[in-house]
Write an enzyme that holds these catalytic residues in place. Structure first.
Site, mmCIF file in Angstrom:
data_model
loop_
_atom_site.group_PDB
_atom_site.id
_atom_site.type_symbol
_atom_site.label_atom_id
_atom_site.label_comp_id
_atom_site.label_asym_id
_atom_site.label_seq_id
_atom_site.Cartn_x
_atom_site.Cartn_y
_atom_site.Cartn_z
ATOM 1 N N HIS A 130 -3.085 -2.380 10.585
ATOM 2 C CA HIS A 130 -3.245 -1.662 9.295
ATOM 3 C C HIS A 130 -2.615 -0.189 8.907
ATOM 4 O O HIS A 130 -1.499 0.645 8.306
ATOM 5 C CB HIS A 130 -4.394 -2.374 7.920
ATOM 6 C CG HIS A 130 -3.788 -1.086 7.000
ATOM 7 N ND1 HIS A 130 -3.573 -2.070 5.998
ATOM 8 C CD2 HIS A 130 -4.416 -0.014 6.747
ATOM 9 C CE1 HIS A 130 -3.820 -1.261 4.806
ATOM 10 N NE2 HIS A 130 -4.620 0.773 4.773
ATOM 11 N N GLU A 131 -4.105 -0.071 9.798
ATOM 12 C CA GLU A 131 -3.091 2.070 9.537
ATOM 13 C C GLU A 131 -1.915 2.306 11.011
ATOM 14 O O GLU A 131 -1.242 3.024 10.353
ATOM 15 C CB GLU A 131 -4.067 2.854 10.728
ATOM 16 C CG GLU A 131 -6.028 2.469 10.028
ATOM 17 C CD GLU A 131 -5.636 2.778 8.319
ATOM 18 O OE1 GLU A 131 -5.111 4.084 8.322
ATOM 19 O OE2 GLU A 131 -6.632 2.516 8.206
ATOM 20 N N HIS A 134 0.633 1.723 8.216
ATOM 21 C CA HIS A 134 1.087 2.940 7.456
ATOM 22 C C HIS A 134 2.289 4.449 8.146
ATOM 23 O O HIS A 134 2.841 4.664 7.493
ATOM 24 C CB HIS A 134 0.190 3.601 7.723
ATOM 25 C CG HIS A 134 -0.697 3.250 5.836
ATOM 26 N ND1 HIS A 134 -0.549 2.746 4.281
ATOM 27 C CD2 HIS A 134 -2.352 2.658 5.874
ATOM 28 C CE1 HIS A 134 -1.531 2.436 3.889
ATOM 29 N NE2 HIS A 134 -2.632 2.499 4.600
ATOM 30 N N GLU A 199 -1.053 0.767 0.019
ATOM 31 C CA GLU A 199 -2.063 0.196 0.951
ATOM 32 C C GLU A 199 -1.565 -1.520 0.930
ATOM 33 O O GLU A 199 -1.433 -2.309 2.147
ATOM 34 C CB GLU A 199 -3.494 0.167 0.371
ATOM 35 C CG GLU A 199 -3.819 0.720 0.250
ATOM 36 C CD GLU A 199 -4.168 1.352 1.765
ATOM 37 O OE1 GLU A 199 -4.144 0.188 2.151
ATOM 38 O OE2 GLU A 199 -4.162 2.869 1.839
#
Length: 317
Positions: A130-131, A134, A199
Site C-alpha cells: 500500500h505504501e 502511494h 487512500e
C-alpha cells in the site's frame, strides 16, 4: 476517476489560494500569493521527507537487517516496477506506517515496531505494498503540496488582519474575519478529500503489488483495532502528519466525514473484499491471537516461512 477527482481538488486548492491573494491585494496580491506558494512548495518538495522522518524519530534499517523487512520491501518494489525506497522503523507500540518522498527515486517507507509485532508476514506485505503504491502514484508529492497550500492559506488569512483587503473596496472587518475562518477550513477540507481519494487508490494498487487484497484487508482491521486503543504520542504532537499514515493515528471518526483524513476502515475493507471477489458481509480472515513467542517466530522474513504460520506464500517466498 480518482486521478480526475484529485486534479479537480488540487485545482480548487490553487484557485482558493490565488483568490485569497486577489482579495487581499488585487492582481498584485494574486501574483505575490503565487510566488509565495511556489517558494514554499519548492522547499517542502526537497525537504519534507527528511523533516517528517526526523519528526517521528524514524531510524534507518540496513539492507541486512535480521527482521527481513528490507528484503520484503525490495521484493515488493520489484513487483511494483519501481526503485527500492529507503526503509525506516519508528519505535512506537501503535501499529501504523507511512510513505514519504518527492518521487519514487527519492522516497522512504516507515513502519512502526508495533506494526511488525502485531501483523503476520502476509498482512505486513499488504501494508508495505500500500505504501509503495502511494510512492509509485506520486501521492506523497501531492499530499506534500496540498499540506503546504493549506498552511500558506492560513498564513494569508492572517495577513488580512494587517492589510484589510484590497484598496478598491476592501473586505471590511466582517469580511476579513469570515475569510480568516473560512479560508483555512476550506483548505483543510480539500486536503482531507484528496487524502481520502488517494487512500482508496493505494489500497487497490497495493493489492495488485502484493498479490492478495485480503492480506491488506486483514491488516487494516488489525491496525484500526490497535490504533484505536494505543496512543502515538509523536503523531499527537504533530497532527499535520496524520494524513500520511495508513490509518489515522489520532483516533478519527468512523465515518467518511468532511473532517476525516482517511476513509472509514470498514469501507476500505469492503472495497478490498469486493476486489478479491468476496462478499462484503463475510468477515476478513483473521489469524488467532499470538503469544509473544509466536510473534517472535513470525518476524517478517523474505527468506522463508516460519513453522507457526500458514497461508499462501508471499512475494518474498
Amino acid at each position: 476517476m480518482g486521478y480526475v477527482k484529485t486534479a479537480m481538488l488540487m485545482a480548487a486548492m490553487t484557485a482558493l489560494f490565488l483568490g485569497i491573494g486577489y482579495l487581499l491585494g488585487g492582481s498584485g496580491g494574486a501574483v505575490i500569493a503565487f510566488v509565495v506558494a511556489a517558494g514554499m512548495n519548492a522547499w517542502t518538495w526537497w525537504n519534507s521527507d527528511k523533516a517528517v522522518l526526523r519528526m517521528h524519530n524514524a531510524r534507518p534499517v540496513g539492507a541486512q537487517d535480521p527482521s527481513g523487512l528490507s528484503a520484503m520491501v525490495r521484493d515488493l518494489a520489484s513487483n511494483a516496477g519501481m526503485p527500492m525506497p529507503a526503509v525506516y522503523v519508528i519505535d512506537t507500540p501503535q501499529p501504523n506506517a507511512f510513505a514519504t518522498g518527492r518521487n519514487p527515486a527519492n522516497a522512504a517507507v516507515a513502519v512502526t515496531t508495533g506494526l511488525m509485532r502485531s501483523l503476520s508476514r502476509e498482512e505486513l506485505s499488504g501494508v508495505v505494498a500500500h505504501e509503495l503504491a502511494h510512492i509509485r502514484n506520486h501521492d506523497t508529492a501531492i499530499m506534500t503540496v496540498t499540506a503546504t497550500f493549506a498552511g500558506a492559506l492560513s498564513m494569508l488569512a492572517n495577513f488580512a488582519l494587517f492589510f484589510g483587503g484590497r484598496r478598491e473596496g476592501g473586505l471590511g472587518i466582517l469580511g476579513t474575519l469570515a475569510m480568516m475562518i473560512v479560508a483555512p477550513l476550506a483548505a483543510a477540507l480539500v486536503q482531507m478529500a484528496i487524502s481520502r481519494t488517494r487512500e482508496y487508490a493505494a489500497d487497490k494498487a497495493g493489492s495488485e503489488i502484493c498479490g492478495n487484497p485480503m492480506w491488506l484487508a486483514s491488516a487494516l482491521a488489525r491496525i484500526q483495532e490497535g490504533a484505536a486503543r494505543i496512543d502515538n504520542d509523536t503523531a499527537e504532537r504533530n497532527p499535520a502528519t496524520a494524513h500520511m499514515f495508513i490509518i489515522n493515528p489520532l483516533h478519527a471518526h468512523r465515518h467518511d466525514s468532511l473532517f476525516s483524513t482517511h476513509p472509514a476502515t470498514e469501507n476500505r475493507i469492503a472495497a478490498l473484499r469486493e476486489l478479491a471477489g468476496q462478499d462484503a458481509a463475510t468477515p476478513a480472515r483473521r489469524e488467532p491471537p499470538r503469544t509473544p513467542e509466536m510473534r517472535a517466530s513470525n518476524v517478517p522474513n523474505t527468506r522463508g516461512r516460519s513453522s507457526s504460520e500458514s497461508g499462501p506464500s508471499g512475494p518474498w517466498g
